[in-house]
Design an enzyme around this catalytic site. Structure first.
Site, mmCIF file in Angstrom:
data_model
loop_
_atom_site.group_PDB
_atom_site.id
_atom_site.type_symbol
_atom_site.label_atom_id
_atom_site.label_comp_id
_atom_site.label_asym_id
_atom_site.label_seq_id
_atom_site.Cartn_x
_atom_site.Cartn_y
_atom_site.Cartn_z
ATOM 1 N N SER A 49 -5.961 38.155 -64.835
ATOM 2 C CA SER A 49 -6.287 39.549 -65.133
ATOM 3 C C SER A 49 -7.759 39.778 -65.427
ATOM 4 O O SER A 49 -8.225 40.916 -65.405
ATOM 5 C CB SER A 49 -5.456 40.041 -66.328
ATOM 6 O OG SER A 49 -5.661 39.211 -67.458
ATOM 7 N N ASP A 362 -8.245 46.017 -74.991
ATOM 8 C CA ASP A 362 -6.829 46.096 -75.359
ATOM 9 C C ASP A 362 -6.355 44.904 -76.188
ATOM 10 O O ASP A 362 -5.165 44.651 -76.301
ATOM 11 C CB ASP A 362 -5.958 46.215 -74.100
ATOM 12 C CG ASP A 362 -6.170 45.063 -73.136
ATOM 13 O OD1 ASP A 362 -6.874 44.093 -73.499
ATOM 14 O OD2 ASP A 362 -5.644 45.107 -72.005
ATOM 15 N N HIS A 365 -8.363 41.877 -73.047
ATOM 16 C CA HIS A 365 -9.360 42.099 -72.005
ATOM 17 C C HIS A 365 -10.578 42.843 -72.549
ATOM 18 O O HIS A 365 -10.494 43.538 -73.564
ATOM 19 C CB HIS A 365 -8.726 42.868 -70.844
ATOM 20 C CG HIS A 365 -7.464 42.249 -70.344
ATOM 21 N ND1 HIS A 365 -6.204 42.731 -70.696
ATOM 22 C CD2 HIS A 365 -7.244 41.166 -69.554
ATOM 23 C CE1 HIS A 365 -5.279 41.981 -70.127
ATOM 24 N NE2 HIS A 365 -5.881 41.019 -69.434
#
Length: 408
Positions: A49, A362, A365
């Site tokens: 991610s 978040d 990230h």
């Protein structure tokens, strides 16, 4: 560096030998002084991610609002409020943003493709999607790339010349692009999650990850890949969501407020990755491999956040709303909603007012502002081995073959 023989003639033999010995010890950075910038026709990216630009959203669940709000004005498949480090990499090379391999709408692969997928690991894991797993591990991403390389060239074959409309050629890379491309890799963080959060780590995890990672790079090399830009993993012990879950005492935190055990785990992994890169340089003589110390850059930013224009305390580093000591919670993640207030769906995981002042978006990230800051540090080569800037990542220097300095 060449020294004219006439410079050495007046010296006695012992002095000559000492001077020559010193010259041999000089770092080979002078090789890069007059080098022209590399030409990278395309970029092929592999990872999780930290560099996913839409793969997970295309395959499974789309990234919800408020992701993407800062730059794109809407969710754009990225786990941030805006752009990622990979976006800044391709932009600096004069290339468009990468299309995700599985994205079927509006994709253009003429300048490369992105195979990175959120939650991906180096080693295959039997963790279901509902529990945060992802079947698109590094091995699957490699298979996607190999199939993409083969099928993308069909549009240039004679057999398809009368069938495929010409426009498809403009959307696919030419064969020579695969050897001219920059191959970027940023993966491994998710392999360490269970070790960090549950303190359950098999002794064979890191050795197995080393074997799988090495095999993937060799496969790309065998298919013509020559230029590699490899990131190590960041400081896991500084992730606010992890800190919220672990609830560590003062003795378990370092001076920056980060978890010591999880960061040591990341350092062990990075040492393995560094060793793997050194071995690959010896085994792949035509490869130019740049190893980038992402760990040190991110830790520098977190430990000296205020100095670089960000909120200082870890509890203030999160742009997402989650509450608790770290403004973060596993049950209230970014984009979370609930049916409340007269059965109306209400957004709980909101963004803060000024995400450009925060490092974490978040709890896991990074914000676009933090990603841009990290990119600015690594693009010049200060945190790389060899110390190549991004636009010189196609060059080898002598240190590539002789070894490598250690990284966290």
């Amino acid at each position: 560096m060449d020294i004219p023989l006439s410079y050495l003639l007046p010296l006695n033999f012992a002095i000559k030998m000492k001077l020559l010995h010193l010259l041999l010890l000089l770092p080979p950075l002078v090789i890069l002084v007059s080098s022209s910038p590399c030409y990278f026709s395309s970029v092929f990216n592999f990872g999780d991610s930290n560099s996913d630009t839409g793969e997970y959203s295309a395959a499974f669940d789309p990234v919800p609002p408020p992701y993407g709000e800062t730059f794109f004005g809407m969710p754009a498949g990225r786990y941030s409020d805006g752009r990622l480090i990979i976006d800044f990499i391709v932009k600096s090379l004069g290339l468009p943003y990468l299309s995700s391999y599985l994205d079927s709408l509006g994709t253009n692969f003429s300048h490369g493709a992105n195979f990175a997928t959120a939650s991906s690991t180096i080693i295959d894991e039997n963790v279901p999607l509902s529990q945060g797993g992802c079947p698109l591990s590094s091995g699957v991403q490699l298979k996607e790339f190999l199939q993409f390389k083969s099928r993308s060239q069909l549009v240039y074959s004679r057999a398809f010349a009368t069938i495929i409309v010409g426009v498809f050629k403009e959307l696919m890379p030419k064969e020579e692009y695969f050897s001219q491309a920059l191959y970027t890799i940023d993966i491994g963080q998710n392999d360490l999650n269970a070790c960090c959060l549950q303190n359950k780590c098999g002794e064979d995890l890191i050795p197995n990850a080393k074997m799988v990672f090495s095999r993937a790079v060799k496969n790309i090399y065998e298919k013509g890949g020559r230029n590699f830009w490899i990131h190590n993993t960041g400081p896991l012990g500084c992730l606010p969501l992890f800190l919220h879950q672990l609830k560590l005492n003062d003795e378990e935190l370092d001076s920056a407020g980060c978890g010591i055990r999880c960061n040591k785990l990341a350092q062990r992994f990075n040492t393995m990755l560094n060793e793997t890169v050194v071995e690959l340089r010896r085994e792949l003589p035509l490869a130019a491999i740049t190893f980038v110390d992402i760990y040190s850059v991110k830790y520098l930013l977190i430990s000296q956040a205020q100095k670089y224009g960000f909120e200082q305390r870890l509890s203030q580093l999160v742009a997402d709303y989650g509450g608790g000591d770290y403004n973060s919670h596993f049950n209230v993640i970014c984009g979370s909603t609930c049916l409340c207030q007269r059965s109306q769906r209400v957004l709980l995981g909101k963004s803060c007012k000024y995400p450009s002042e925060r490092i974490s978006w978040d709890g896991i990230h990074y914000t676009e502002a933090a990603n841009k800051w990290v990119f600015d540090q690594i693009s010049g080569g200060k945190f790389s081995d060899p110390p190549n800037s991004l636009n010189l990542a196609c060059y080898q220097v002598a240190s590539d073959l002789n070894g490598s300095r250690s990284f966290m």
